[in-house]
Write an enzyme that holds these catalytic residues in place. Structure first.
Site, PDB file in Angstrom:
ATOM      1  N   ASP A  75       0.838  -1.197   0.000  1.00  0.00           N
ATOM      2  CA  ASP A  75       0.000   0.000   0.000  1.00  0.00           C
ATOM      3  C   ASP A  75       0.872   1.247   0.000  1.00  0.00           C
ATOM      4  O   ASP A  75       1.842   1.343   0.764  1.00  0.00           O
ATOM      5  CB  ASP A  75      -0.906   0.008   1.240  1.00  0.00           C
ATOM      6  CG  ASP A  75      -2.277  -0.559   0.926  1.00  0.00           C
ATOM      7  OD1 ASP A  75      -2.480  -1.013  -0.211  1.00  0.00           O
ATOM      8  OD2 ASP A  75      -3.136  -0.554   1.823  1.00  0.00           O
ATOM      9  N   TYR A 277      -7.353   5.140  -4.112  1.00  0.00           N
ATOM     10  CA  TYR A 277      -6.811   4.819  -2.786  1.00  0.00           C
ATOM     11  C   TYR A 277      -7.577   5.582  -1.699  1.00  0.00           C
ATOM     12  O   TYR A 277      -7.748   6.797  -1.786  1.00  0.00           O
ATOM     13  CB  TYR A 277      -5.329   5.186  -2.731  1.00  0.00           C
ATOM     14  CG  TYR A 277      -4.632   4.766  -1.471  1.00  0.00           C
ATOM     15  CD1 TYR A 277      -4.317   3.432  -1.239  1.00  0.00           C
ATOM     16  CD2 TYR A 277      -4.300   5.697  -0.501  1.00  0.00           C
ATOM     17  CE1 TYR A 277      -3.673   3.041  -0.074  1.00  0.00           C
ATOM     18  CE2 TYR A 277      -3.656   5.320   0.666  1.00  0.00           C
ATOM     19  CZ  TYR A 277      -3.347   3.988   0.876  1.00  0.00           C
ATOM     20  OH  TYR A 277      -2.716   3.599   2.040  1.00  0.00           O
TER      21      TYR A 277
END
Length: 683
Positions: A75, A277
């Protein structure tokens, strides 16, 4: 997976964590005050005690040891960086490492990301900030939980204290005490009805009925005259795009979703390539996203009636939407343009908010006309100076602009606290006629309980009530926690039984109230001071603050806290009434046993099994709250009538006086920290 010279493997959550106290020093396994503060000379990491984690790490370690180079695809954020760095550190990686940094999971975004890989060293400050955060949480969580448990706890009940958890709880408790100790005060409002329109006296509130009645008598039987009218044009910009916190706020207000539920839903949409995101703290887009916007608008399905008017036109590029200076790692949450399919009702609700916000920013401003009308009642034989002035305002939308994007029943985040749309009759200056005046008695009201929505905003602005978007942006630097962790902090307070939910309201339990009353050290419970620590962590991330200095300051602060608590000779103890099991949001697990809790190193440390029975083996009061302690009172409650309690000395601090609140008696020194509370229905 393997192919084209690449081998692909993965992690799930945190595979590694900081070591527990006894893994640095054997004696630290015992919970004893003389061992505090526990400050390891050097922090180390370990694999989580989980068979699945160990099996997966063995696969990762084997592949990494044999690799010529590694591409870190974790991430793209501080937590993601820390997770992967720890895994590579534990695996003993020595080969070159590159970083994939993307904000969307679409094929196009992934391909572009692989074409622009960066060296891992470019994200060193991000890792250092994440490491500093983890060490800070360990130092304060492990030490202060043991410190307060051993010093003030009873019946082996753990008093959990954390760097972010405790000031968040303090916000809720302080609000609760304000409500409990609130003394309603009457006031009077003078109004009059003229042509079916209610005008309010411009003098404002009257603090005494006599004064209000005097004004009422002055306007009775006198004609009402329109004296002035003004009309002012105004515009309202579209709502901002969503960051994680604002999305959680709106989902809680509109659908009742908890912060954790919203995070899970938007994470699912991101992983299915429908939105970008999610763990972001900006509401802006970068300039390079602008060229992608037409394709995104054409790609989202179900909104053609709203997107079609934008086709073929040059989209507006407002500085309120596109601003590189306002974006760090990731831009605001927007749809990717991939047609969304097979969404649950809850996912659909979240996706709808994101899509409509994105579409709305390309629509024109809403235009409206605000009309203000003044009227006056002049007593017979009097002058204008003797008159009583009244006022009414109305708002009429002349061009809805972006508002057509939102169904009328669906309020948007920019509409809150705005004047309700109201069209006034056509008045004429100088017209006069009969009216119906009245004096209404009202009472001041306490501040509202926190909801998850308002608590998230309070965490974002370090406890300050801020409605203005620009000012909120300025305070974000000093917020409590990170957008990605605030939901988990709230969930922790539920699981610790420090707060409970009554409908949407967050209510502090007696346990939570007692714990905050116990903590005298402002460094642990002040939202603003904690916000300053958060600001330093963000500066470390930007390379503007030294991480070693940050840790040294934390150690110094910890030493001061430990010294102050150890030297406390007040013999205070937690003595809250046992609380029934708290209601937590849907799909939440029961309170963890000690074994389950010990898996998270940053979470509060637990006593050894010999010192602390498991939650399941304890009586209900140990799990839900604390064993009550009989406090000495000046005399029995049965001796006094309800009114005679007021004014008695406080039985806890013995300095304040008993006052009567909304639901309980309290101490007049509650602002100074006394948390004495006696419910009205207590015998």
């Amino acid at each position: 997976m393997e192919g084209n010279g690449y081998q692909v493997t993965w992690t799930f959550g945190h595979l590694c964590e900081l070591k527990e106290p006894h893994e640095y020093a054997a004696e630290w396994k015992q919970w004893r005050l003389e061992y505090l503060p526990m400050i390891p000379p050097r922090f180390g990491i370990k694999l989580k005690e989980d068979d699945g984690v160990k099996r997966q790490f063995a696969v990762i370690e084997k592949l990494m040891q044999a690799a010529d180079s590694i591409i870190n695809c974790g991430d793209a954020g501080q937590e993601g960086e820390l997770i992967q760095r720890w895994v590579m550190q534990k695996a003993g990686v020595r080969c070159p490492v590159q970083r994939l940094w993307i904000s969307s999971m679409t094929d196009e975004a992934i391909r572009e990301g692989f074409q622009h890989l960066k060296e891992q060293s470019a994200y060193q400050s991000l890792y250092v900030a994440g490491l500093s955060r983890a060490i800070g949480d360990w130092l304060l969580g492990m030490n202060c939980t043991r410190l307060y448990t051993m010093k003030y706890g009873q019946n082996r009940q753990i008093l959990s204290v954390g760097r972010v958890q405790t000031p968040t709880l303090a916000l809720i408790v302080r609000r609760q005490l304000e409500i409990d100790n609130f003394q309603p005060e009457p006031y009077w409002v003078l109004s009059t009805v003229y042509r079916d329109t209610t005008f309010l006296a411009t003098k404002g509130k009257f603090t005494s009925q006599e004064e209000g009645m005097a004004y009422l008598e002055r306007v009775k039987g006198t004609p009402f005259t329109i004296t002035d009218m003004t009309a002012k044009k105004g515009t309202e910009a579209p709502p901002r795009l969503y960051d994680l916190t604002s999305l959680q706020v709106d989902c809680n207000k509109k659908f009742g979703y908890s912060a954790e539920q919203t995070l899970q839903l938007i994470q699912s949409l991101y992983e299915r390539k429908y939105t970008t995101y999610p763990r972001v703290d900006t509401t802006f887009l970068t300039d390079d996203v602008y060229k992608q916007c037409p394709n995104i608008l054409q790609g989202i399905r179900g909104y053609e009636a709203l997107t079609h008017p934008l086709y073929g036109k040059k989209l507006p590029k407002s500085k309120k939407v596109f601003d590189n200076a306002k974006v760090t790692d990731h831009h605001a949450i927007i749809p990717t343009g991939q047609p969304a399919q097979n969404l649950s009702d809850m996912e659909r609700n979240v996706y709808d908010l994101v899509c409509r916000a994105f579409i709305a920013v390309f629509y024109p401003d809403c235009k409206f006309l605000t009309t203000t009308v003044l009227g006056c009642c002049i007593p017979v034989g009097g002058t204008a100076a003797d008159g009583v002035e009244f006022k009414v305002s109305g708002k009429q939308i002349t061009d809805p602009g972006w508002r057509v994007v939102y169904p009328k029943a669906q309020a948007t985040n920019s509409e809150e606290n705005k004047e309700e749309e109201r069209t006034l009759p056509a008045f004429t200056i100088g017209e006069t006629g009969p009216h119906e005046p009245q004096l209404a008695e009202k009472q001041t009201t306490p501040p509202p309980y926190y909801t998850e929505a308002t608590l998230l905003r309070a965490m974002e602005t370090a406890g300050r009530l801020v409605e203005n978007d620009e000012l909120r942006d300025a305070l974000k630097e000093n917020g409590i926690g990170r957008p990605s962790t605030r939901a988990a902090i709230i969930e922790t307070l539920f699981k610790r039984h420090y707060i409970k939910k009554e409908r949407k309201r967050l209510v502090a339990t007696p346990t939570g109230i007692e714990l905050i009353g116990l903590i005298r050290e402002e460094l642990l419970k002040s939202a603003e001071l904690t916000g300053l620590w958060e600001k330093k962590l963000r500066e470390i991330e930007r390379g503007q603050y030294d991480a070693h200095q940050f840790i040294d300051e934390l150690k110094q602060m910890l030493a001061e806290i430990v010294g102050a608590v150890k030297n406390d000779r007040s013999n205070r103890r937690v003595a809250a009434v046992p609380e029934p099991p708290a209601k937590t949001p849907a799909k939440k697990s029961k309170p963890k046993t000690e074994k389950a809790t010990k898996k998270k190193a940053v979470a509060s440390a637990q006593p050894s099994a010999s010192a602390q029975p498991s939650a399941s083996a304890q009586p209900a009061q140990y799990v839900a709250g604390f064993q009550p302690r009989k406090a000495a009172t000046p005399t029995s409650a049965a001796t006094f009538s309800t009114d005679e309690w007021v004014g008695m000395p406080c039985p806890k601090c013995r300095e304040g006086k008993i006052i009567k609140g909304k639901t309980a008696y309290g101490c007049s020194r509650w602002r100074e920290g006394c948390d004495y509370r006696r419910p009205f229905d207590e015998p």
